[in-house]
Design a protein around this motif. Structure first.
Motif, short mmCIF file in Angstrom:
data_model
loop_
_atom_site.label_atom_id
_atom_site.label_comp_id
_atom_site.label_asym_id
_atom_site.label_seq_id
_atom_site.Cartn_x
_atom_site.Cartn_y
_atom_site.Cartn_z
N ALA A 206 0.86 -1.17 0.00
CA ALA A 206 0.00 0.00 0.00
C ALA A 206 0.90 1.23 0.00
N ILE A 207 0.44 2.37 0.53
CA ILE A 207 1.37 3.45 0.84
C ILE A 207 1.90 3.11 2.23
N GLU A 208 3.00 2.38 2.24
CA GLU A 208 3.62 1.92 3.48
C GLU A 208 4.27 3.12 4.15
N SER A 209 3.84 3.40 5.39
CA SER A 209 4.22 4.67 6.00
C SER A 209 4.36 4.52 7.51
N PRO A 210 5.52 4.84 8.08
CA PRO A 210 5.65 4.80 9.54
C PRO A 210 4.77 5.86 10.17
N MET A 211 4.15 5.54 11.28
CA MET A 211 3.33 6.53 12.00
C MET A 211 3.01 6.01 13.39
N ASN A 212 2.55 6.90 14.24
CA ASN A 212 2.12 6.53 15.58
C ASN A 212 0.63 6.25 15.58
N VAL A 213 0.22 5.32 16.44
CA VAL A 213 -1.17 4.90 16.55
C VAL A 213 -1.59 5.00 18.01
N VAL A 214 -2.75 5.60 18.25
CA VAL A 214 -3.28 5.68 19.61
C VAL A 214 -4.49 4.76 19.71
N LEU A 215 -4.42 3.79 20.63
CA LEU A 215 -5.46 2.78 20.79
C LEU A 215 -5.87 2.68 22.25
N LYS A 216 -7.12 2.32 22.47
CA LYS A 216 -7.59 1.99 23.81
C LYS A 216 -7.86 0.49 23.83
N LEU A 217 -7.30 -0.19 24.83
CA LEU A 217 -7.46 -1.64 24.95
C LEU A 217 -8.37 -1.97 26.12
N ASP A 218 -9.38 -2.77 25.83
CA ASP A 218 -10.32 -3.18 26.87
C ASP A 218 -10.66 -4.64 26.66
N LEU A 219 -11.46 -5.20 27.55
CA LEU A 219 -11.80 -6.62 27.48
C LEU A 219 -13.31 -6.82 27.40
N VAL A 220 -13.70 -7.85 26.65
CA VAL A 220 -15.05 -8.38 26.70
C VAL A 220 -14.90 -9.82 27.18
N LYS A 221 -15.31 -10.07 28.41
CA LYS A 221 -15.09 -11.38 29.01
C LYS A 221 -15.98 -12.44 28.36
N ASP A 222 -15.38 -13.63 28.18
CA ASP A 222 -16.09 -14.82 27.69
C ASP A 222 -16.86 -14.52 26.40
N ALA A 223 -16.23 -13.80 25.49
CA ALA A 223 -16.91 -13.43 24.24
C ALA A 223 -17.04 -14.59 23.27
N ARG A 224 -16.12 -15.55 23.36
CA ARG A 224 -16.13 -16.73 22.49
C ARG A 224 -16.15 -16.34 21.01
N LEU A 225 -15.35 -15.36 20.69
CA LEU A 225 -15.25 -14.87 19.32
C LEU A 225 -14.35 -15.81 18.51
N LYS A 226 -14.78 -16.21 17.32
CA LYS A 226 -13.99 -17.15 16.52
C LYS A 226 -13.01 -16.45 15.59
N THR A 227 -13.38 -15.30 15.11
CA THR A 227 -12.52 -14.52 14.21
C THR A 227 -12.72 -13.04 14.51
N PRO A 228 -11.83 -12.16 14.01
CA PRO A 228 -11.99 -10.73 14.28
C PRO A 228 -13.30 -10.19 13.70
N ARG A 229 -13.84 -9.19 14.38
CA ARG A 229 -14.96 -8.41 13.82
C ARG A 229 -14.74 -6.96 14.21
N PHE A 230 -15.41 -6.05 13.49
CA PHE A 230 -15.23 -4.63 13.81
C PHE A 230 -16.47 -3.84 13.47
N THR A 231 -16.56 -2.67 14.09
CA THR A 231 -17.65 -1.73 13.88
C THR A 231 -17.07 -0.40 13.44
N THR A 232 -17.56 0.15 12.34
CA THR A 232 -17.09 1.47 11.89
C THR A 232 -18.00 2.55 12.45
N SER A 233 -17.47 3.75 12.49
CA SER A 233 -18.21 4.87 13.08
C SER A 233 -19.05 5.63 12.06
N GLY A 234 -18.95 5.25 10.79
CA GLY A 234 -19.69 5.95 9.75
C GLY A 234 -19.38 5.38 8.39
#
Length: 314
Positions: A206-234
């Motif tokens: 892609a356009i491979e580019s070094p940069m800083n990323v700010v993330l918040k890490l939290d837990l969902v207990k006993d989610a039993r998720l099999k693969t990644p999923r995500f929600t977009t904001s718009g």
């Protein structure tokens, strides 16, 4: 630096591959906000002064470094790590390469090629490609995931059920990602940051580019998720939709062959219409064009489409 962050993980805390025996760079409590300093996919092997000759010299033992790992207190197998992607701090430098033997059309493009990008890190105005093309930017992390349960060192190149080299361009600021946890502490890492990429990343970069990323890490207990999923904001394509698309197709019983045909037809269209070298059209398609499965039910043939945004040249 992030004044509101609980931790900063410096780029020197990077590793290659996934291994659940790696010592954590930091231990954090759920709810922590962390700034990660991420290297580009080449691990710094290419810079603003690099030439195409440097592509052939890439050390593949040093590609796709990820920053981490982070041990999240209380994370256990069966939980999900909730990753809120808060912001990116781009560098203003990037590169796109055709690497021989890599990419969807590797058999057609056997020679190395390189484009060095310079872009405004503050405004993120579209970045110039050649004389006439301007590519809208959308920073995201290509590689983001947890350590797998299997012992030993595992390549960072393929994506995995715990995340990894997903290369999903919509993992941008505002998205919330959920990753399965398979080992105590999750052992989360992130890297391979991109300034822009099309769905499919067809030339392999892609356009491979070094940069800083700010993330918040939290837990969902006993989610039993099999693969990644995500929600977009718009909406996820508004930055490309304004002037429509040129679309080519590949039709047949094999999705990979259909994808190759759709991309090859787009390369021919762009190269002919805009008088650019085919390998330049291929790299441009990789950073802003989208592969889509348009139809997969009408046996025996499927339809794969490749969408190229007209705004790049208009």
């Amino acid at each position: 630096m992030c004044n509101s962050c609980d931790y900063t993980i410096h780029g020197r805390h990077h590793h290659f591959g996934w291994d659940n025996s790696f010592a954590p760079a930091e231990r954090v409590v759920p709810g922590s906000t962390i700034e990660f300093q991420c290297l580009d996919a080449g691990g710094g092997q290419l810079n603003a002064d690099s030439t195409v000759a440097d592509v052939a010299k890439l050390d593949f033992e040093r590609v796709n470094p990820v920053t981490g790992p982070i041990f999240v207190e209380g994370a256990e197998p069966g939980d999900a790590l909730k990753v809120t992607i808060e912001m990116f701090k781009p560098s203003g430098f990037g590169w796109t390469a055709n690497i021989p033997g890599f990419g969807l059309l590797a058999d057609d493009f056997t020679e190395p090629a390189l484009n060095i990008w310079k872009y405004d890190a503050a405004s993120l105005e579209p970045a110039l490609f050649g004389k006439n093309a301007r590519v809208p930017l959308k920073p995201f992390a290509g590689t983001i995931g947890n350590a797998p349960a299997e012992v030993g060192l595992h390549s960072v190149v393929p994506p995995r059920r715990v995340g990894g080299n997903l290369d999903i361009r919509d993992l941008a600021a505002g998205t919330t990602l959920y990753l399965p946890v398979e080992v105590a502490g999750a052992l989360f890492s992130v890297g391979d940051t991109h300034a822009a990429q099309g769905d499919g990343e067809v030339c392999g970069t892609a356009i491979e580019s070094p940069m800083n990323v700010v993330l918040k890490l939290d837990l969902v207990k006993d989610a039993r998720l099999k693969t990644p999923r995500f929600t977009t904001s718009g909406p996820v394509t508004r930055h490309l939709d304004a002037k429509g698309y040129e679309v080519t197709t590949g039709i047949g019983p094999d999705l990979i062959m259909g994808a190759k045909e759709a991309v090859a037809q787009m390369v021919d269209l762009l190269a002919g219409r805009y008088q650019i070298d085919p390998v330049e059209a291929y790299m441009l398609a990789s950073v802003c064009g989208d592969l889509r499965i348009s139809e997969i039910v009408d046996v025996p043939n499927w339809v794969v489409s490749f969408y190229f945004p007209r705004c790049v040249f208009e």
